[in-house]
Motif scaffolding. Sequence first.
Motif, PDB file in Angstrom:
ATOM      1  N   ASN A 176      79.122 -24.432 -92.788  1.00 35.22           N
ATOM      2  CA  ASN A 176      79.614 -25.212 -93.923  1.00 35.22           C
ATOM      3  C   ASN A 176      78.573 -25.321 -95.025  1.00 35.22           C
ATOM      4  O   ASN A 176      78.912 -25.432 -96.202  1.00 35.22           O
ATOM      5  CB  ASN A 176      80.074 -26.604 -93.468  1.00 35.22           C
ATOM      6  N   VAL A 177      77.268 -25.261 -94.671  1.00 35.29           N
ATOM      7  CA  VAL A 177      76.215 -25.291 -95.677  1.00 35.29           C
ATOM      8  C   VAL A 177      76.266 -24.010 -96.507  1.00 35.29           C
ATOM      9  O   VAL A 177      76.117 -24.038 -97.734  1.00 35.29           O
ATOM     10  CB  VAL A 177      74.830 -25.448 -95.015  1.00 35.29           C
ATOM     11  N   VAL A 178      76.477 -22.872 -95.837  1.00 36.21           N
ATOM     12  CA  VAL A 178      76.576 -21.593 -96.536  1.00 36.21           C
ATOM     13  C   VAL A 178      77.776 -21.595 -97.478  1.00 36.21           C
ATOM     14  O   VAL A 178      77.668 -21.235 -98.662  1.00 36.21           O
ATOM     15  CB  VAL A 178      76.685 -20.428 -95.532  1.00 36.21           C
ATOM     16  N   PHE A 179      78.925 -22.006 -96.962  1.00 32.19           N
ATOM     17  CA  PHE A 179      80.136 -22.039 -97.788  1.00 32.19           C
ATOM     18  C   PHE A 179      79.986 -23.033 -98.942  1.00 32.19           C
ATOM     19  O   PHE A 179      80.437 -22.771-100.060  1.00 32.19           O
ATOM     20  CB  PHE A 179      81.352 -22.408 -96.938  1.00 32.19           C
ATOM     21  N   ALA A 180      79.353 -24.175 -98.680  1.00 31.76           N
ATOM     22  CA  ALA A 180      79.152 -25.177 -99.734  1.00 31.76           C
ATOM     23  C   ALA A 180      78.231 -24.639-100.821  1.00 31.76           C
ATOM     24  O   ALA A 180      78.432 -24.915-102.013  1.00 31.76           O
ATOM     25  CB  ALA A 180      78.570 -26.458 -99.132  1.00 31.76           C
ATOM     26  N   THR A 181      77.219 -23.870-100.435  1.00 28.90           N
ATOM     27  CA  THR A 181      76.314 -23.264-101.410  1.00 28.90           C
ATOM     28  C   THR A 181      77.067 -22.303-102.321  1.00 28.90           C
ATOM     29  O   THR A 181      76.880 -22.296-103.546  1.00 28.90           O
ATOM     30  CB  THR A 181      75.169 -22.529-100.696  1.00 28.90           C
ATOM     31  N   VAL A 182      77.930 -21.494-101.727  1.00 30.48           N
ATOM     32  CA  VAL A 182      78.723 -20.534-102.512  1.00 30.48           C
ATOM     33  C   VAL A 182      79.671 -21.270-103.454  1.00 30.48           C
ATOM     34  O   VAL A 182      79.782 -20.929-104.644  1.00 30.48           O
ATOM     35  CB  VAL A 182      79.516 -19.594-101.575  1.00 30.48           C
ATOM     36  N   LEU A 183      80.372 -22.292-102.941  1.00 29.19           N
ATOM     37  CA  LEU A 183      81.304 -23.050-103.778  1.00 29.19           C
ATOM     38  C   LEU A 183      80.573 -23.783-104.901  1.00 29.19           C
ATOM     39  O   LEU A 183      81.060 -23.834-106.045  1.00 29.19           O
ATOM     40  CB  LEU A 183      82.079 -24.054-102.916  1.00 29.19           C
TER      41      LEU A 183
END
Length: 269
Positions: free
Chosen positions: A232-239
Amino acid sequence: MLSASLTFALLGALIKVVSSSLTNEMIVFFRNLCALIFILPWIWYKRPQGGVKTSFFQFHLLRTLAGLGAMYCFFYAIAHMRLSEACLLASTAPLFIPVVAYLWIREPVARKVRVAIIIGFIGIVLILKPGLGVFQPIAMVGLAAGIFVALAMVSIRRMSAFEPTIRIVFYFTVLSTLISAVPLVWSWQSPQPKIWWMLVIIGFLAAVGQMMLTKGYSLAPAAQVGPFTYGNVVFATVLGWLFWGESLDSMTWIGAFLICIAGIITTRR
């Protein structure tokens, strides 16, 4: 589990959008209310053995208060920080779980876990950057979310021996909805029409993410499933980069790497 991580990242992004129009108290309440609406049919379909009657209400209340504390802190951090940093600080829970478990239930902490905790706290310091002139006090609120999550997880561990997961989910959803309704007495504001559908989606994503996480832990050991929660940290960074142009400095990247590694070690142990 990656789908659950993406779900929680999308949830955080929507909360960041809604927070520009609504107070934190309103968002927390509607997140819980909408999640309750979606979860109740699932609980009715599952029909847990023994129903939802419990003899351990005090543990459910503690788990709810800890979970609500994490929710208020996490949503507030999302509104005032980069999405990736807020998610990362909230994801420090695995570093605090061994500490809370030792203080509360005297669960021994292995040597590798102690080393991992030290590594993780070094990562936290790199993100907080105290004494460098760039320290954000709001980051402490995000870190508090991780501590509250750890307390909630340990309380679930205490209950897991005598309460089924579905009953834990039921009491958390009901109690969190009732308790989070209290602040609305002084903080109510009517959501704009365009915000209503976002609030419904937030509740839906919260319910789906919770069910996905529960299902994942039921199909595989926590040691195998836990590391995927850092997705979720990776996805949050992208978003955050796509929609708000957020970027992270080198110290934060190093801190994030250390926290993820330390969290994976403590989860596997």
